[in-house]
Design an enzyme around this catalytic site. Structure first.
Site, mmCIF file in Angstrom:
data_model
loop_
_atom_site.group_PDB
_atom_site.id
_atom_site.type_symbol
_atom_site.label_atom_id
_atom_site.label_comp_id
_atom_site.label_asym_id
_atom_site.label_seq_id
_atom_site.Cartn_x
_atom_site.Cartn_y
_atom_site.Cartn_z
ATOM 1 N N GLU A 220 -8.032 1.977 -3.168
ATOM 2 C CA GLU A 220 -8.658 1.858 -1.843
ATOM 3 C C GLU A 220 -9.561 3.055 -1.613
ATOM 4 O O GLU A 220 -9.100 4.193 -1.582
ATOM 5 C CB GLU A 220 -7.581 1.802 -0.746
ATOM 6 C CG GLU A 220 -6.725 0.559 -0.814
ATOM 7 C CD GLU A 220 -5.921 0.324 0.462
ATOM 8 O OE1 GLU A 220 -6.067 1.091 1.444
ATOM 9 O OE2 GLU A 220 -5.120 -0.636 0.471
ATOM 10 N N ASP B 201 -11.915 0.185 1.792
ATOM 11 C CA ASP B 201 -11.017 0.367 2.939
ATOM 12 C C ASP B 201 -11.832 0.553 4.222
ATOM 13 O O ASP B 201 -12.964 1.024 4.170
ATOM 14 C CB ASP B 201 -10.159 1.625 2.683
ATOM 15 C CG ASP B 201 -8.876 1.640 3.488
ATOM 16 O OD1 ASP B 201 -8.669 0.752 4.337
ATOM 17 O OD2 ASP B 201 -8.073 2.566 3.263
ATOM 18 N N GLU C 247 0.855 -1.188 0.000
ATOM 19 C CA GLU C 247 0.000 0.000 0.000
ATOM 20 C C GLU C 247 0.889 1.234 0.000
ATOM 21 O O GLU C 247 1.868 1.297 0.741
ATOM 22 C CB GLU C 247 -0.920 0.038 1.235
ATOM 23 C CG GLU C 247 -1.767 1.318 1.270
ATOM 24 C CD GLU C 247 -2.758 1.397 2.428
ATOM 25 O OE1 GLU C 247 -2.735 0.507 3.308
ATOM 26 O OE2 GLU C 247 -3.546 2.369 2.442
ATOM 27 N N GLU D 144 -5.781 -5.415 7.760
ATOM 28 C CA GLU D 144 -4.674 -4.477 7.990
ATOM 29 C C GLU D 144 -4.524 -4.222 9.477
ATOM 30 O O GLU D 144 -5.417 -4.517 10.261
ATOM 31 C CB GLU D 144 -4.864 -3.178 7.208
ATOM 32 C CG GLU D 144 -5.903 -2.241 7.766
ATOM 33 C CD GLU D 144 -5.979 -0.931 6.987
ATOM 34 O OE1 GLU D 144 -4.985 -0.510 6.380
ATOM 35 O OE2 GLU D 144 -7.064 -0.320 7.007
ATOM 36 N N ASN E 18 -4.509 5.075 -2.176
ATOM 37 C CA ASN E 18 -5.704 5.600 -1.530
ATOM 38 C C ASN E 18 -6.380 6.617 -2.442
ATOM 39 O O ASN E 18 -5.726 7.459 -3.051
ATOM 40 C CB ASN E 18 -5.341 6.242 -0.187
ATOM 41 C CG ASN E 18 -4.987 5.192 0.847
ATOM 42 O OD1 ASN E 18 -5.855 4.495 1.370
ATOM 43 N ND2 ASN E 18 -3.694 5.037 1.116
HETATM 44 P P1 C2E Z 1 -5.425 3.986 5.932
HETATM 45 O O1 C2E Z 1 -5.589 4.041 4.454
HETATM 46 O O2 C2E Z 1 -6.460 3.260 6.695
HETATM 47 O O3 C2E Z 1 -3.963 3.400 6.157
HETATM 48 C C1 C2E Z 1 -3.593 2.583 7.236
HETATM 49 C C2 C2E Z 1 -2.835 3.330 8.306
HETATM 50 O O4 C2E Z 1 -2.503 2.432 9.352
HETATM 51 C C3 C2E Z 1 -1.511 3.935 7.849
HETATM 52 O O5 C2E Z 1 -1.304 5.132 8.596
HETATM 53 C C4 C2E Z 1 -0.515 2.856 8.271
HETATM 54 O O6 C2E Z 1 0.803 3.358 8.441
HETATM 55 C C5 C2E Z 1 -1.108 2.413 9.574
HETATM 56 N N1 C2E Z 1 -0.744 1.031 9.940
HETATM 57 C C6 C2E Z 1 -0.398 0.008 9.119
HETATM 58 N N2 C2E Z 1 -0.165 -1.123 9.825
HETATM 59 C C7 C2E Z 1 -0.372 -0.819 11.132
HETATM 60 C C8 C2E Z 1 -0.294 -1.576 12.360
HETATM 61 O O7 C2E Z 1 0.004 -2.769 12.393
HETATM 62 N N3 C2E Z 1 -0.602 -0.905 13.513
HETATM 63 C C9 C2E Z 1 -0.949 0.410 13.515
HETATM 64 N N4 C2E Z 1 -1.233 0.985 14.697
HETATM 65 N N5 C2E Z 1 -1.021 1.147 12.378
HETATM 66 C C10 C2E Z 1 -0.753 0.540 11.200
HETATM 67 P P2 C2E Z 1 -0.761 6.459 7.925
HETATM 68 O O8 C2E Z 1 0.302 6.130 6.918
HETATM 69 O O9 C2E Z 1 -0.447 7.421 9.016
HETATM 70 O O10 C2E Z 1 -2.030 6.983 7.104
HETATM 71 C C11 C2E Z 1 -3.194 7.415 7.764
HETATM 72 C C12 C2E Z 1 -4.313 7.641 6.795
HETATM 73 O O11 C2E Z 1 -4.024 8.722 5.900
HETATM 74 C C13 C2E Z 1 -4.590 6.461 5.863
HETATM 75 O O12 C2E Z 1 -5.355 5.484 6.534
HETATM 76 C C14 C2E Z 1 -5.331 7.121 4.727
HETATM 77 O O13 C2E Z 1 -6.677 7.298 5.051
HETATM 78 C C15 C2E Z 1 -4.642 8.468 4.666
HETATM 79 N N6 C2E Z 1 -3.630 8.464 3.578
HETATM 80 C C16 C2E Z 1 -2.337 8.070 3.601
HETATM 81 N N7 C2E Z 1 -1.731 8.251 2.399
HETATM 82 C C17 C2E Z 1 -2.700 8.749 1.580
HETATM 83 C C18 C2E Z 1 -2.718 9.168 0.201
HETATM 84 O O14 C2E Z 1 -1.746 9.098 -0.566
HETATM 85 N N8 C2E Z 1 -3.925 9.661 -0.271
HETATM 86 C C19 C2E Z 1 -5.052 9.743 0.511
HETATM 87 N N9 C2E Z 1 -6.169 10.239 -0.037
HETATM 88 N N10 C2E Z 1 -5.054 9.377 1.790
HETATM 89 C C20 C2E Z 1 -3.908 8.877 2.324
HETATM 90 CA CA CA Z 2 -7.602 1.398 6.295
HETATM 91 CA CA CA Z 3 -5.828 2.626 2.849
HETATM 92 CA CA CA Z 4 -8.530 5.079 7.238
#
Ligand code: C2E
Ligand code: CA
Ligand code: CA
Ligand code: CA
Length: 279
Positions: free
Chosen positions: A149, A179, A58, A236, A117
């Site tokens: 997603e 998602d 991802e 996830e 995403n």
């Molecule tokens: P999401 O799409 O639900 O992504 C999953 C989040 O959970 C990611 O946080 C990831 O780093 C984190 N994660 C993965 N495995 C684990 C785990 O085992 N434990 C825990 N506690 N966390 C885990 P991240 O990278 O901080 O991203 C947060 C949110 O920001 C994402 O949730 C998504 O909604 C958004 N996001 C991130 N990148 C993009 C992007 O390029 N475009 C858009 N539109 N949204 C994005």
């Molecule tokens: Ca998610």
């Molecule tokens: Ca996602």
């Molecule tokens: Ca999310």
């Protein structure tokens, strides 16, 4: 402000001002940041549970800010979703991902798919199907290399437009993932109506429920339902061996989470991708 609570108000005021200033700085800096390449794509591997093989990744964006350092998206993405900049940033991320897949194909690396995403704004703001089709064409990729997603909350609006756009994308060959499935917005009607290929289970459910008896029942139900609907299931936020074993027992297809790896810079992911299976 005077009197007994004066100090607290003043503190609150300072904190609020700090937040507002930071938000202003984020908004002021976003265009320059994009132009200067400060947004970085991190990749988190995703594994096939059945045989433990790498199945894909991802793409998760970070802001490598000159003053603040590497920023996770939790603060800036919601702001960009309000001011519309998310559409530009997402397109940048998708293009970066396509460029990587093309480069890896040329180098003969294992052929994987990458999930990106898609913000709900993207669906309404742009001609998403055209944007994505010309992108994969430009990079010589088959559309199923890109998994899209779309967060469950976007589906509350079961407008014709959403259903039609997703249907078009799916017919074009892109893989549609719902998602945060189970985070509270979905209904059974919606599930029946939406053109999707993959259910991505909400992290909170994985972390709090699946090791409890009721949660196990729900997991089994979801996996059965998904089988029947010919959907694949991704978990996830998998952090422990126990969670993984439960998912394995109940026939979940893919897993992603800190148990395997955190999101990492592209160069580190390339090592994961190209590592040879031990003899
Ligand atoms: P999401 O799409 O639900 O992504 C999953 C989040 O959970 C990611 O946080 C990831 O780093 C984190 N994660 C993965 N495995 C684990 C785990 O085992 N434990 C825990 N506690 N966390 C885990 P991240 O990278 O901080 O991203 C947060 C949110 O920001 C994402 O949730 C998504 O909604 C958004 N996001 C991130 N990148 C993009 C992007 O390029 N475009 C858009 N539109 N949204 C994005
Ligand atoms: Ca998610
Ligand atoms: Ca996602
Ligand atoms: Ca999310």
């Amino acid at each position: 402000i005077k009197g007994k609570y004066g100090k607290h108000f003043a503190l609150y005021d300072d904190k609020l001002r700090g937040t507002l200033l930071r938000r202003q700085a984020i908004t002021d800096g976003m265009e320059t940041a994009l132009a200067k390449g400060q947004f970085e794509v991190y990749l988190q591997p995703k594994y096939q549970i059945r045989d433990g093989r790498l199945a894909g990744a991802e793409a998760l964006v970070r802001w490598n800010h000159p003053e603040w350092g590497l920023q996770p998206p939790g603060e800036f993405i919601p702001l960009f979703e309000r001011n519309g900049f998310i559409t530009k940033l997402d397109q940048y991320v998708w293009e970066r991902v396509c460029a990587l897949l093309q480069e890896w194909d040329r180098k003969g690396y294992p052929s994987i798919n990458i999930s990106v995403n898609v913000s709900r704004l993207d669906i309404y703001n742009t001609d998403l199907a055209d944007v994505l089709t010309s992108l994969v064409r430009r990079y010589g990729l088959s559309p199923d290399r890109l998994h899209l997603e779309i967060t469950e909350s976007a589906y509350t609006d079961t407008s014709r437009q959403l259903i039609e756009t997703l249907g078009t994308l799916r017919r074009l060959g892109f893989v549609i993932e719902m998602d945060d499935f189970g985070s509270g917005y979905s209904s059974l009607n919606m599930l029946a109506e939406m053109p999707i290929d993959v259910l991505k289970l909400d992290m909170k459910f994985i972390q709090t429920e699946i090791t409890r008896p009721t949660g196990q029942g729900i997991l089994r139900f979801i996996v059965d339902l998904a089988r029947w609907m010919k959907l694949r299931v991704v978990a996830e936020g998998v952090e422990t061996r126990e969670q993984l074993e439960r998912l394995q027992n109940d026939g979940c297809d893919y897993a992603q989470g800190y148990y395997f790896a955190k999101p990492m810079p592209v160069e580190s992911f390339v090592s994961v991708l190209t590592v040879q299976d031990p003899p």
